[in-house]
Design an enzyme around this catalytic site. Structure first.
Site, mmCIF file in Angstrom:
data_model
loop_
_atom_site.group_PDB
_atom_site.id
_atom_site.type_symbol
_atom_site.label_atom_id
_atom_site.label_comp_id
_atom_site.label_asym_id
_atom_site.label_seq_id
_atom_site.Cartn_x
_atom_site.Cartn_y
_atom_site.Cartn_z
ATOM 1 N N SER A 8 3.396 4.652 1.019
ATOM 2 C CA SER A 8 4.679 5.361 0.942
ATOM 3 C C SER A 8 4.600 6.603 0.053
ATOM 4 O O SER A 8 5.017 7.694 0.440
ATOM 5 C CB SER A 8 5.766 4.421 0.414
ATOM 6 N N THR A 45 0.981 -0.896 1.748
ATOM 7 C CA THR A 45 1.418 -2.280 1.587
ATOM 8 C C THR A 45 2.728 -2.552 2.295
ATOM 9 O O THR A 45 2.876 -3.538 3.014
ATOM 10 C CB THR A 45 1.558 -2.617 0.085
ATOM 11 N N CYS A 46 3.705 -1.674 2.123
ATOM 12 C CA CYS A 46 5.048 -1.932 2.639
ATOM 13 C C CYS A 46 5.053 -2.167 4.136
ATOM 14 O O CYS A 46 5.619 -3.136 4.629
ATOM 15 C CB CYS A 46 5.976 -0.766 2.287
ATOM 16 N N LYS A 54 7.490 -8.824 5.818
ATOM 17 C CA LYS A 54 8.152 -9.873 5.039
ATOM 18 C C LYS A 54 9.613 -10.006 5.448
ATOM 19 O O LYS A 54 10.123 -11.114 5.629
ATOM 20 C CB LYS A 54 8.045 -9.574 3.552
ATOM 21 N N GLY A 183 3.178 -19.281 -8.439
ATOM 22 C CA GLY A 183 3.767 -18.074 -8.991
ATOM 23 C C GLY A 183 5.267 -18.202 -9.130
ATOM 24 O O GLY A 183 5.886 -19.058 -8.497
ATOM 25 N N LEU A 189 8.740 -16.538 -4.597
ATOM 26 C CA LEU A 189 9.969 -17.209 -4.174
ATOM 27 C C LEU A 189 10.366 -16.819 -2.768
ATOM 28 O O LEU A 189 10.865 -17.648 -1.992
ATOM 29 C CB LEU A 189 11.095 -16.882 -5.156
ATOM 30 N N ASP A 313 2.525 2.097 -6.992
ATOM 31 C CA ASP A 313 2.217 0.860 -7.695
ATOM 32 C C ASP A 313 1.004 0.981 -8.608
ATOM 33 O O ASP A 313 0.883 0.238 -9.590
ATOM 34 C CB ASP A 313 1.971 -0.266 -6.690
ATOM 35 N N HIS A 446 39.235 -6.849 2.014
ATOM 36 C CA HIS A 446 39.588 -8.258 2.158
ATOM 37 C C HIS A 446 39.531 -8.690 3.618
ATOM 38 O O HIS A 446 39.939 -7.941 4.504
ATOM 39 C CB HIS A 446 41.003 -8.490 1.616
#
Length: 470
Positions: A8, A45-46, A54, A183, A189, A313, A446
């Site tokens: 990216s 990676t993305c 993912k 992890g 998670l 990163d 609402h």
């Protein structure tokens, strides 16, 4: 400029710099599309082994929960069915290849960015591999941008070679029936809940007292309670593997430091990431400073060596795709566009794609109390309409952190369905410096869960000089 890394940050910097008239060469270890080598296709990676595939798996994993709740809305009991791993993976690979081609044919090529393979050979030189005959050619450049991203880290324990990471899970030939996820960060998670939703028996092992270290403590506890109540995941805190044993039948046994043994078919390690700098030949620039595997930079993404920059990163700032995009864009604007654009890492929103989703921006309660001293905390927990009607035990939590002196909202944390979509709009307000009064003056929509954000009027508690006051 020579850009090393087609993820990216590298792609964005290349395109913007080229638009300013710079001659840009982008180096990527390979320019294959599709499965092999999945870790080095354009998009980084993305696109290949991160957020895009993912999120597709997250979508797939949530359908059983929706199907189960449909009974409470009057639908006859739906067919349980089975998840077809092969069919999903084939469709996912097709989509990733499409995105690889988009980056190449519709982003880089129209911008005039050349791409090939190559390595650094000094502060102003790179050795590139010519596609015609495989020979090597040395190219000089005024600027080098390192944007190679990160790589999963695995500890050195016996049997670690039998485990996989978040790279390989996207290309498993078969869905494991039993999986141990090691992890406690968001990657661990997310995959634990993905695989649980797809029908795999999942055990999470985390060495700490509570997962999602660095997130707001109330949100961490809330997610733990929701996962414990609404999933089949065996969450084992204060647990750390000491050995992975491969059995004769191909299964694995995870032995913990306490001597416990867990049988499974696959072990996924999500125990952090490191900078992917080990194969760039950075030894040819001995004066370049590294922090272990990462490259330290200043606010303009400049390293300690003139003409060498790093984004994304590999800099170990905030490891998120939109942040890498911002850093790459800012660098190109500054170096080639004549603008003064330092990277801005304050009030960056993010989402954890668990169920419930977590959306967050700004300071946690703990960090806010340390930095601002006097803060006011508003929070609410309730069962949203979607889950209340079918009588599901699923709850939403929302929290606002306010600087008492200025009344500015300095933190917002949400755990609910669609928290990521919700948080993007809130992020604009927080980034602009909205106050609690601005939130209060906003009319709610609402009936939505989001309206709670503008109807919380009574503080849960305050902090005075850094100390909590009930």
């Amino acid at each position: 400029m020579v850009v090393i890394g087609g993820g990216s940050g590298g792609v964005r910097a290349s395109r913007i710099a080229s638009g300013y008239g710079a001659k840009v060469l982008l180096l990527e270890p390979q320019t294959h599309h599709g499965i092999a080598p999945y870790y080095s296709a354009i998009g980084g990676t993305c696109v290949n082994v991160g957020c895009v595939p993912k999120k597709l798996m997250v979508f797939a994993s949530r359908y059983p929960g929706v199907s189960n709740e449909s009974i409470g809305y009057g639908w006859d009991a739906p067919s349980k069915g089975t998840f077809n791993w092969d069919k999903f993976m084939e469709a996912k690979n097709t989509e990733i290849t499409r995105l690889n081609n988009v980056y190449g044919k519709f982003v880089l090529e129209p911008a005039g960015v050349e791409t090939c393979m190559g390595l650094v050979n000094g502060p102003n030189k790179v050795d590139i591999t010519l596609t015609e005959d495989g020979s090597t050619k040395t190219v000089t450049t005024k600027n080098i941008l390192i944007a190679v991203g990160g790589w999963p880290f695995k500890p050195d324990i016996p049997g670690i070679e039998h485990t996989i990471t978040s790279n390989e899970i996207f290309y498993l030939k078969e869905q494991p029936k039993r999986m141990v996820v090691v992890g406690g960060g968001f990657i661990a998670l997310e995959f634990a809940q993905i695989m649980d939703g797809l029908g795999t028996d999942v055990t999470v092992m985390y060495r700490g007292d509570m997962f999602l270290r660095g997130f707001d403590n109330d949100i961490r506890q809330h997610l733990y309670e929701e996962m414990d109540r609404n999933t089949g995941i065996d969450i084992q805190l204060k647990t750390n593997p000491s050995e992975i044993i491969k059995n004769e039948d191909g299964s694995l046994t995870v032995v913990t430091t306490d001597g416990a043994r867990v049988e499974c078919d696959q072990v996924l390690y999500a125990t952090g990431r490191k900078g992917k700098t080990d194969k760039l030949n950075l030894e040819s620039i001995p004066e370049l400073k590294l922090d272990k595997s990462f490259i330290p930079v200043d606010e303009y993404s400049k390293t300690n060596v003139d003409g060498i920059y790093a984004v994304g990163d590999v800099t170990n700032r905030i490891a998120l795709t939109p942040v890498a995009l911002m850093e790459g864009h800012s660098l190109a604007d500054t170096v080639f566009g004549g603008l003064d654009r330092p990277s801005d890492h304050e009030y960056v929103a993010s989402t954890v794609f668990t169920t419930p989703e977590i959306g967050t921006i700004g300071y946690s309660e703990e960090d806010a109390a340390t930095k601002f001293k006097d803060i006011t905390v508003y929070k609410t927990k309730f069962k949203p309409m979607m889950h209340s009607f079918p009588k599901s035990e699923m709850y939403t939590m929302m929290k606002l952190i306010v600087d008492t002196k200025t009344q500015r909202v300095i933190g917002c944390h949400i755990a609910t369905d669609g928290a990521g979509e919700m948080m993007q709009g809130i992020a604009i307000a927080v980034k602009m410096g909205a106050t609690k009064q601005d939130f209060d003056r906003t009319i709610g929509i609402h009936p939505t869960s989001a309206e709670e954000l503008v109807t919380m009027r009574t503080p849960a508690y305050t902090y005075v000089d850094g100390s909590k006051v009930e």
